[in-house]
Each structure stands twice: as structure tokens, then as C-alpha cells.
Write a protein that holds these residues in place. Structure first.
Motif, PDB file in Angstrom:
ATOM      1  N   LEU A  78      -1.190  -8.491  -2.908  1.00 46.89           N
ATOM      2  CA  LEU A  78      -0.167  -7.442  -2.838  1.00 46.89           C
ATOM      3  C   LEU A  78      -0.346  -6.411  -3.938  1.00 46.89           C
ATOM      4  CD1 LEU A  78       2.992  -9.603  -2.024  1.00 46.89           C
ATOM      5  CD2 LEU A  78       1.870  -7.980  -0.493  1.00 46.89           C
ATOM      6  N   ILE A  79      -0.615  -6.878  -5.152  1.00 44.03           N
ATOM      7  CA  ILE A  79      -0.833  -5.956  -6.274  1.00 44.03           C
ATOM      8  C   ILE A  79      -2.074  -5.107  -6.032  1.00 44.03           C
ATOM      9  CG2 ILE A  79      -1.358  -5.823  -8.741  1.00 44.03           C
ATOM     10  CD1 ILE A  79       0.309  -8.360  -9.115  1.00 44.03           C
ATOM     11  N   THR A  80      -3.109  -5.706  -5.478  1.00 43.50           N
ATOM     12  CA  THR A  80      -4.344  -4.967  -5.206  1.00 43.50           C
ATOM     13  C   THR A  80      -4.111  -3.842  -4.206  1.00 43.50           C
ATOM     14  OG1 THR A  80      -5.648  -6.963  -5.625  1.00 43.50           O
ATOM     15  CG2 THR A  80      -6.725  -5.173  -4.418  1.00 43.50           C
ATOM     16  N   PHE A 107       0.831  -1.204   0.000  1.00 46.32           N
ATOM     17  CA  PHE A 107       0.000   0.000   0.000  1.00 46.32           C
ATOM     18  C   PHE A 107       0.871   1.263   0.000  1.00 46.32           C
ATOM     19  CE2 PHE A 107      -2.303   3.258   2.473  1.00 46.32           C
ATOM     20  CZ  PHE A 107      -3.438   3.399   1.688  1.00 46.32           C
ATOM     21  N   VAL A 108       1.932   1.265   0.811  1.00 42.54           N
ATOM     22  CA  VAL A 108       2.838   2.419   0.887  1.00 42.54           C
ATOM     23  C   VAL A 108       3.599   2.598  -0.423  1.00 42.54           C
ATOM     24  CG1 VAL A 108       4.874   3.349   2.056  1.00 42.54           C
ATOM     25  CG2 VAL A 108       3.045   2.294   3.385  1.00 42.54           C
ATOM     26  N   ILE A 109       4.060   1.502  -1.009  1.00 43.42           N
ATOM     27  CA  ILE A 109       4.749   1.589  -2.306  1.00 43.42           C
ATOM     28  C   ILE A 109       3.814   2.183  -3.355  1.00 43.42           C
ATOM     29  CG2 ILE A 109       5.751   0.214  -4.185  1.00 43.42           C
ATOM     30  CD1 ILE A 109       6.793  -1.716  -2.022  1.00 43.42           C
ATOM     31  N   GLY A 110       2.535   1.806  -3.320  1.00 43.98           N
ATOM     32  CA  GLY A 110       1.557   2.378  -4.233  1.00 43.98           C
ATOM     33  C   GLY A 110       1.416   3.875  -4.039  1.00 43.98           C
ATOM     34  N   ILE A 111       1.479   4.349  -2.793  1.00 41.33           N
ATOM     35  CA  ILE A 111       1.407   5.790  -2.522  1.00 41.33           C
ATOM     36  C   ILE A 111       2.611   6.505  -3.128  1.00 41.33           C
ATOM     37  CG2 ILE A 111       1.560   7.504  -0.670  1.00 41.33           C
ATOM     38  CD1 ILE A 111      -0.215   5.729   1.004  1.00 41.33           C
TER      39      ILE A 111
END
Length: 673
Positions: free
Chosen positions: A65-67, A15-19
Motif C-alpha cells: 500500500l505504501i509503495t 495510488f489515488v491518495i498518493g496523487i
């Protein structure tokens, strides 16, 4: 080592990497929304098939993880699209502003984060930095006040000095991208409006400070109470704050989990009589949670206090069902909740330090504590406190090095001496506040508070004076920080997963890579040579940077404090000042001619590369240009603004690049390699 269920931790990291991806990669909102729908649909299909045992569990884990990564990416795009679109304003426009927060200022001016009233569109980013020049000392603006002024909105300025703290980037993470400067006499209307429930906390904190000043407490004690209990460090003297830094106990001034834990103990003691049946226990839990959130509101919902209160609320509410709480899951849930509300918190220094400290304690405290057996009660308690301190340092050390470039070598001793008495200090400070606020004469409590604070400050001052154990200007780059974070999570995987060989290899590789980056950066810094015209106000200053040393030539003594970050980055051991500043210079084949307001002789017809104008010389610039044929004209900050404006028009007419140090900052005459 007992294995823990850290599944939600890895989902949170995704989630943090997505941010981070959302902040660094641009795309339109429609694409981000379509990507989210497609990802959720794919996850649902995999979930249904996995429930029927048609797919391996590993495929479901990767899909999850991707989601979560895409959800983090979408959160950023959602807020940028709906909440943070800048208002378009006209030059010299009449603006209606609400003061939201007061920032640190000076005697002559004050800084505020203000909100532009714009009821037609709630989506727009209407926060600006308001700088008020106080021509009238009787003017007193408070958060919640409404003002009307006619002014211009300008983008925030980039740092003027090399490697200087980027205040523009700092405010951008608070959604402030523009500023305006007005004098107090230019404010058309000022109304002491009713502050919102959020702004009311600032008003109450000011009232508490005002009431404390009516007591017999000294200013240094009032400043300490404000910092320890209310999280307001503005009243602390800079020297006092630096002593806390050198002693390695500056974290007690940042209201966070330590303070919340002590307040929970206090509240549990006060509500002890409510623990005898199920209904009173529920009431007790509810009262404690409400009190914690009221305290978070009073402090101002800083990231550290919000994190701590959110996590403690999870812990306390779960005790109603008498369930065993998972600290890692509670920590990750609280962080995800805060980042979902404001994804920009991921760049907040307090947020990073707070969460990594707690995560490090949760994972590494049991390992350190169980290193050897403890027979006596005193040794067990002392070693437990030392284990907490050491485990917290594992998580925060990379961030301390990156943001502050320092290592307080005596942090363990100072924490062992101070933390055991902190509950008593906090309790006496709270009682002093309540007594002053409700006009209760508690002189003996205030006297006790003074003695406790003086004793604590004496310990801190004594430790801070041991300069041999304080290491500053320690180089630590962004790449080294990223590798250290990778090593941190790899160590968690090594101790708490079954794949010890893989995670151990990752941790060791990251640590080795961190050292290699340091060595490479050090060798590169050895080869750098620069010559710069620095933008000191009312002063002409030339800096020559050679390997390991910097020589400053100036017509007046200047402070080199603004060059501390530059000194650290390029491993500079010493900065020397020389008041001899020549008018004709030759720097690595680049000719520089400086013209100032002293006795001026017409320059020879020798062409120069850089024409440097300082101290507002009365010259005919067109004639000088014809004589020396400069390739670039530089005006430093010692010149009158009207002169600089006139010179800029002349340079534009002659088609010569013009550099205004007041606007553009440092001018690099030469930079190698």
C-alpha cells in the motif's frame, strides 16, 4: 454475501491518495525520485522475505500500500518536472499558436485552447486560453489551424463574484494557466494547417454537423444527435439540458459506459458471422476493440469515454482466453492507467462520476437485485434495470450534490421509461449520421429518428415539469463529500470482507459525521452577516446578507444567477432587489459614501471609511480625499477604464488602498463573523 478479491482496489485507492498528496505537497523532483527508489527497494526486500515465509502477510500488504501511494505521488512530480513547466514570454511578444480545441463561446467571441510552438523544449506547459473577438464575422477558425499574433500572456482571473464557478481552477486541471485576448483583425497570419490525428476528430465532428444540417432534420434533433452520439453538447439549448437534469437522465448526454455498452452490442451483432472458429473469433475481438478506440477518438478521448473503452477492451480481450473477468480489477486497472498518463484526471468531474457509477454498480447491483424474488420475466427485467439505476445513484449521489446541488426525485421513473429504448434511439441516430455524411437519401430513417427523438423529449419534458419532485440548491460541502466517499468504501468493505464489524462501524460513523457537518454548517451560516459591493458590469450594486435572506440595492435590474452557489452555501431562501441605492450609507458602524455621475454636490468634511466611485463621476479626487479622508477607495465596473487608472494613481500617491472591482471582484464592506 460472497467475498470478492478486492486487493487491487485497495492498492488503487493508495495510488489515488498518493496523487492527491502529490498535488497538495511541494517537494523537488530529486527528493520524490529518491523516495520512490527507497520505497521500491524496501518492497522488494519484504517481498523476498515474505516468499520464504519469514514475515507475516500483513507486513507485505502494508508495504505494498505504501509503495503504490509513493508511486502515485511520484507520477505527479514526474509530470510537473518534465511536461508542465510554463514558457517564459516577453510583453507584446510574437506568438505562433496552434489551435487544439474549441471551447464554448458566444456570437462576439470564441474561446480556444491553443498550443504555443516551442520546438526547443518539449517539457514546457505551452497551453493557453485564446479568446478571439470576432470583428470580422467571416473568419472561421478550426482546431489544427495555425495563427501568428502579437500579444501578452496573462494569468487566468479568479472568479469575480462570491462562490462563483472557478473557471481558472477548471482550466488548470487541463494544464491551462494563462490566457490572451486578441481581435480577429489583430491576427497577423492564419493558416489552415493539417490538423494532427487528435485534432482531426474535431474537424470530422464539424463536418458531420454540417452534413446533418443539409438534411430535413430540425435543429433540435441535430443538437440531440450531436450530444448523444458525438458528446458535443454545445448545440443543445440551455432549457433542453436543464430538462434532462430535472428528469435525472442527463447522463445519457455524456458519452460514457452506457453508450459504449450499446455500441459493443451493435458491433457484436454486425460481426456475429466471425464467431465460428478460434481465428475468426480473435479477428472479431480485434475489430471490436479497434472500432471502440476509433469511437473514443471521434468523441475526443473524454475521461468517461476513455474509461469505458479501456475497461471494455480489458473485458473483450480477456474473453480470448475464455477467462472469467473480474470487473473490479478491470475497472481499477483502467483508472490507474489513465491516472498514470494524466494524474490531473482525478479532479475531472466526468472521471469521478463515471468511475464511481460503475464501481457502485459492480458492488451494489447484486445486493439490491437479490432483495426479493422475481417470478415473471417482465418483473425480472424491470427490477434489473431499476437495480442498476439505484446502485449507480449510490455512487454518484454525493458528487451530484457537491457539484450540482440538486436531486432529481423522479430519476428512477425516467430511467425505467427511457433506457429500454435508448439502443433504438442510438441506432437510428448513427444511421442518420452515416446517411447524411455519405449523401445517402434515407428520408424514412430520418423521419423515424425525428419521431423517436420527439417521443423521448416529450417523456423528459413531462417528467421535468414536475417541480415538486426536483430539489435544487441542496447544500453539500467538500467535507461532506469526503465523508460520503469514506462511507462508500466502508460499505464495500462491510458487504465484501470478513471484517464486517470494523467496516460497518466506519460506514455508520461517516454517515453520522456527514449529518453533523451539515448541522454545524447550517448553524454557522445563521450567524453570518455581510455587506458587499458586487462587480456587475455597468451597474452599481450593493448586497446586504442577513441570515436566510439577501437584499440587493442597485440602480438597474441585475441577474442573480451568478449568486446561486452563494445562495446555496449560506442557506439563503430569497434574494430581493431594490432600485433605491443611497449615496450615504451606514452599515454596522462602517460609513460609506457613493459618488456617481449624477448631480454632484461637494461632500461635507465628515470622514468616511469607504469612498465608492460609480458611473465615472467627473471629480477632483485629491480634493475629495482631503474632505472625507477615506480609509479605502472602491471603483466598481460602471466606470470608464481611463478614469479608474487615473484614480488608482491618485490613491497610490495619497497612500490610500484602492480596490478595482473589474480586476479584484467583490469588495466586502463588512463580514461577520
Amino acid at each position: 454475501m460472497k467475498l470478492l478479491n478486492t486487493s487491487f482496489l485497495w492498492l488503487f485507492l493508495a495510488f489515488v491518495i498518493g496523487i492527491f498528496l502529490g498535488h497538495n505537497y511541494t517537494c523537488n523532483f530529486d527528493f520524490a525520485f529518491s523516495l520512490l527508489l527507497a520505497t521500491l527497494f524496501s518492497w522488494l526486500i519484504v517481498f523476498l522475505y515474505q516468499k520464504r515465509s519469514w514475515l507475516p502477510l500483513r507486513i507485505f500488504s502494508v508495504t505494498s500500500l505504501i509503495t503504490f501511494l509513493v508511486i502515485g505521488f511520484f507520477c505527479v512530480k514526474l509530470q510537473k518536472h518534465y511536461l508542465y513547466q510554463e514558457i517564459k514570454t516577453q510583453p507584446n511578444q510574437l506568438l505562433h499558436l496552434n489551435l487544439k480545441q474549441e471551447l464554448k463561446g458566444s456570437i462576439s467571441y470564441r474561446n480556444y485552447i491553443a498550443q504555443i510552438k516551442n520546438p526547443t523544449d518539449f517539457r514546457q506547459n505551452n497551453l493557453v486560453l485564446l479568446r478571439v473577438y470576432l470583428k470580422d464575422s467571416t473568419v472561421n477558425y478550426q482546431p489544427g489551424d495555425a495563427i501568428i499574433t502579437k500579444t501578452n500572456l496573462n494569468p487566468l482571473k479568479e472568479p469575480l463574484f462570491p462562490e462563483q464557478f472557478n473557471y481558472k481552477k477548471y482550466l488548470a486541471n487541463k494544464h491551462v494557466t494563462r490566457e490572451t485576448r486578441v481581435a480577429s483583425t489583430e491576427i497577423i497570419h492564419h493558416k489552415n494547417s493539417n490538423p494532427t490525428w487528435v485534432d482531426q476528430s474535431e474537424v470530422i465532428k464539424k463536418k458531420i454537423t454540417h452534413q446533418l444540417k443539409k438534411t430535413k432534420l430540425k435543429p433540435r434533433h441535430i443538437a440531440f444527435i450531436n450530444a448523444l452520439v458525438l458528446g458535443n453538447k454545445d448545440l443543445l439549448e440551455r432549457s433542453t439540458y436543464q430538462q434532462f437534469q430535472k428528469a435525472g437522465v442527463v447522463h445519457i448526454l455524456a458519452v460514457s459506459g452506457l453508450h459504449v455498452g450499446l455500441i459493443v452490442l451493435l458491433l457484436q451483432g454486425i460481426t456475429y458471422f466471425l464467431k465460428y472458429n478460434e481465428w475468426t473469433r480473435a479477428m472479431r475481438v480485434l475489430l471490436i476493440v479497434i472500432a471502440l478506440w476509433l469511437y473514443a477518438w471521434l468523441v475526443g478521448f473524454s475521461p468517461s469515454i476513455t474509461r469505458a473503452v479501456t475497461m471494455f477492451s480489458f473485458f473483450i480481450l480477456l474473453t480470448l482466453n475464455k477467462r472469467k473477468t473480474n470487473g473490479v480489477t478491470s475497472l481499477a486497472l483502467s483508472a490507474m492507467l489513465l491516472l498514470f498518463i494524466d494524474p490531473w484526471l482525478v479532479f475531472d468531474v466526468g472521471f469521478q462520476l463515471s468511475y464511481f457509477a460503475v464501481a457502485s454498480i459492480l458492488f451494489f447491483y447484486p445486493i439490491i437485485y437479490n432483495l426479493f424474488s422475481k417470478k415473471t420475466w417482465l418483473i425480472r427485467k424491470a427490477w434489473a434495470l431499476a437495480s442498476v439505476t439505484l446502485s449507480a445513484q449510490i455512487g454518484v449521489l454525493p458528487f451530484t450534490l457537491y457539484y450540482f446541488n440538486q436531486i432529481p426525485g423522479l430519476f428512477l421513473i425516467s430511467n425505467l421509461l427511457i433506457l429500454p429504448s435508448l439502443f433504438l434511439v442510438l441506432l437510428s441516430c448513427i444511421i442518420s449520421i452515416l446517411g447524411s455524411f455519405y449523401f445517402i437519401e434515407l428520408e424514412w430513417i430520418q423521419g423515424l429518428t425525428e419521431r423517436i427523438i420527439d417521443a423521448l423529449m416529450w417523456v423528459i419534458e413531462s417528467i421535468a415539469q414536475q417541480d415538486a419532485y426536483y430539489f435544487d440548491h441542496v447544500y453539500f460541502s467538500e467535507s461532506m463529500l469526503a465523508l460520503s466517499v469514506l462511507s462508500f468504501f466502508s460499505l464495500i468493505g462491510f458487504f465484501y470482507s470478513s471484517q464486517k464489524r470494523i467496516f460497518g462501524l466506519f460506514a455508520l460513523s461517516a454517515l453520522i459525521a456527514t449529518q453533523l457537518v451539515y448541522i454545524i454548517d447550517y448553524q454557522n451560516a445563521k450567524q453570518i452577516r455581510k455587506a458587499m459591493i458586487l462587480p456587475y458590469y455597468k451597474t452599481s450594486t450593493l448586497a446586504i446578507h442577513n441570515p436566510n435572506a439577501m437584499q440587493i440595492y442597485t440602480d438597474s435590474t441585475v441577474s442573480t444567477k451568478v449568486l446561486d452557489n452563494y445562495k446555496t452555501k449560506y442557506f439563503i431562501n430569497d434574494i430581493q432587489q431594490n432600485k433605491r441605492l443611497n449615496r450615504a450609507l451606514e452599515i454596522d458602524g462602517i460609513s460609506v459614501l457613493r459618488i456617481d455621475s449624477d448631480l454632484y454636490a461637494e461632500p461635507s468634511k465628515t470622514p468616511v471609511d469607504v469612498l465608492w466611485l460609480s458611473h465615472s463621476p467627473r471629480i477632483n479626487l485629491e480634493r475629495v480625499i482631503r474632505l472625507v479622508q477615506p480609509k479605502t477607495i472602491v471603483a466598481d465596473q460602471s466606470n470608464y477604464k481611463s478614469y479608474v487608472t487615473r484614480w488608482q494613481r491618485t490613491a497610490l500617491k495619497e497612500k490610500i488602498p484602492f480596490f478595482d472591482s473589474a480586476k479584484k471582484g467583490t469588495f466586502y464592506i463588512m463580514s461577520k463573523p
